[in-house]
Structures are given as structure tokens and as C-alpha cells.
Scaffold this motif. Structure first.
Motif, short mmCIF file in Angstrom:
data_model
loop_
_atom_site.label_atom_id
_atom_site.label_comp_id
_atom_site.label_asym_id
_atom_site.label_seq_id
_atom_site.Cartn_x
_atom_site.Cartn_y
_atom_site.Cartn_z
N GLU A 190 0.84 -1.20 0.00
CA GLU A 190 0.00 0.00 0.00
C GLU A 190 0.87 1.25 0.00
O GLU A 190 1.88 1.33 0.72
CB GLU A 190 -0.90 -0.01 1.24
CG GLU A 190 -1.96 1.05 1.22
CD GLU A 190 -2.90 0.92 2.41
OE1 GLU A 190 -3.34 1.97 2.90
OE2 GLU A 190 -3.19 -0.20 2.83
N LYS A 191 0.52 2.22 -0.83
CA LYS A 191 1.20 3.52 -0.96
C LYS A 191 2.60 3.40 -1.56
O LYS A 191 3.43 4.28 -1.38
CB LYS A 191 1.25 4.25 0.38
CG LYS A 191 -0.11 4.60 0.94
CD LYS A 191 0.00 5.36 2.22
CE LYS A 191 -1.40 5.65 2.77
NZ LYS A 191 -1.35 6.36 4.03
N GLU A 192 2.89 2.32 -2.27
CA GLU A 192 4.18 2.16 -2.93
C GLU A 192 3.95 1.95 -4.42
O GLU A 192 2.94 1.39 -4.83
CB GLU A 192 4.97 1.00 -2.33
CG GLU A 192 5.41 1.29 -0.92
CD GLU A 192 6.31 0.23 -0.34
OE1 GLU A 192 6.42 -0.86 -0.92
OE2 GLU A 192 6.91 0.49 0.72
N SER A 193 4.88 2.40 -5.21
CA SER A 193 4.71 2.33 -6.66
C SER A 193 5.39 1.12 -7.29
O SER A 193 5.05 0.74 -8.40
CB SER A 193 5.23 3.61 -7.32
OG SER A 193 6.57 3.84 -6.95
N CYS A 194 6.37 0.53 -6.60
CA CYS A 194 7.08 -0.62 -7.16
C CYS A 194 6.96 -1.83 -6.26
O CYS A 194 6.86 -1.70 -5.05
CB CYS A 194 8.55 -0.30 -7.36
SG CYS A 194 8.87 0.48 -8.93
N GLY A 195 7.01 -2.98 -6.87
CA GLY A 195 6.99 -4.23 -6.14
C GLY A 195 8.39 -4.71 -5.85
O GLY A 195 9.35 -3.94 -5.90
N GLY A 196 8.49 -5.99 -5.57
CA GLY A 196 9.77 -6.60 -5.28
C GLY A 196 9.91 -7.92 -6.01
O GLY A 196 9.05 -8.31 -6.80
N CYS A 197 10.98 -8.61 -5.72
CA CYS A 197 11.27 -9.89 -6.35
C CYS A 197 11.81 -10.84 -5.29
O CYS A 197 12.51 -10.42 -4.38
CB CYS A 197 12.30 -9.71 -7.46
SG CYS A 197 12.74 -11.25 -8.30
N THR A 198 11.49 -12.11 -5.43
CA THR A 198 12.00 -13.08 -4.47
C THR A 198 13.48 -13.38 -4.69
O THR A 198 14.12 -13.98 -3.84
CB THR A 198 11.21 -14.40 -4.53
OG1 THR A 198 11.31 -14.95 -5.84
CG2 THR A 198 9.75 -14.17 -4.18
N LEU A 199 14.06 -12.96 -5.82
CA LEU A 199 15.46 -13.23 -6.11
C LEU A 199 16.42 -12.16 -5.65
O LEU A 199 17.57 -12.44 -5.36
CB LEU A 199 15.65 -13.44 -7.62
CG LEU A 199 15.01 -14.66 -8.23
CD1 LEU A 199 15.30 -14.72 -9.72
CD2 LEU A 199 15.49 -15.93 -7.55
N PHE A 200 15.96 -10.90 -5.64
CA PHE A 200 16.88 -9.83 -5.25
C PHE A 200 16.16 -8.69 -4.57
O PHE A 200 14.95 -8.62 -4.59
CB PHE A 200 17.73 -9.33 -6.42
CG PHE A 200 16.98 -9.01 -7.68
CD1 PHE A 200 16.54 -7.72 -7.93
CD2 PHE A 200 16.74 -9.99 -8.62
CE1 PHE A 200 15.87 -7.43 -9.10
CE2 PHE A 200 16.07 -9.70 -9.79
CZ PHE A 200 15.63 -8.41 -10.03
#
Length: 127
Positions: free
Chosen positions: A99-109
């Protein structure tokens, strides 16, 4: 033929990285006896690890270390995928933005991952 060679090269590189990381964990990680910040912490608390992989907003790299940039580079991360089908947001390894963030993440890095980005380890989402 070239794609197969590149894939095998990336697979070997990833395997060596994982073996190196496992060796550090087995040796205590940081030499001081404390395992703070090592993979051992993330296996004890996987939710904390998943949260740490987010950078928040797409231009916020304040939490990244030099090692994090190197991992991103080695995995071939790009901010923009050449095709919609191989975008991070359609990958099985994608962590959607909080919530309130524009980018996601990745399980690799670690760090912010553009939804329209891609890397050499892109994997189709399992249904």
C-alpha cells in the motif's frame, strides 16, 4: 543454441552464488558470531525477508548496498521488458507493491522492481 548456452551460463552462475551464500551462513556469516542480516535470519523469519526485498518507490535505492546492485546486474534486471508477456508483474517471482508504494519486489533480489521490468530468470506465473 545461443539461448541454451546463455541459460546454462546463468544457471551455473546462480548455483555458484547460492553455494557461496550457503558457505557464508555455515561459517557464521559475518565472523562475529552474530547472524544478524544473514540468510539464516530470513529463514527464521520469512515475512521479514519478503518485506526487506522491497525498496518502496521505484526511484528509492537508499536501502541497496553495492552487493545488491551486483546481484540485480548478474540476474539481468532491466527496468523495461521488450514484451508485455515477460514483464515482472506477470512473473511467478513478483512481489506486488505494498500500500502507498509504486514498485513491487522480487523473491530473487532486493530493491524496487518496476512492474514493467524483466530479468533473465523471468518465470510464468503458476495458475
Amino acid at each position: 543454441m545461443e539461448n541454451r548456452r546463455r541459460f546454462i551460463g546463468h544457471a551455473v552462475s546462480l548455483a555458484l552464488s547460492l553455494v557461496g551464500g550457503a558457505t557464508l551462513i555455515g561459517c557464521g556469516g559475518n565472523g562475529g558470531g552474530s547472524k544478524t542480516g544473514t540468510l539464516a535470519d530470513s529463514t527464521a523469519n520469512p515475512d521479514k525477508d519478503a518485506l526487506a526485498r522491497f525498496g518502496g518507490n521505484c526511484d528509492d535505492f537508499s536501502k541497496l548496498k553495492e552487493k545488491d546492485y551486483e546481484v540485480r546486474k548478474n540476474l539481468g534486471y532491466q527496468k523495461s521488458s521488450p514484451t508485455e508477456e515477460t514483464q515482472c508483474q506477470h512473473c511467478n517471482l513478483w512481489l506486488p507493491p505494498r500500500e502507498k508504494e509504486s514498485c513491487g519486489g522480487c523473491t530473487l533480489f532486493t530493491g524496487p522492481i518496476e512492474p514493467q521490468g524483466t530479468c533473465t530468470y523471468w518465470a510464468p506465473r503458476q495458475s
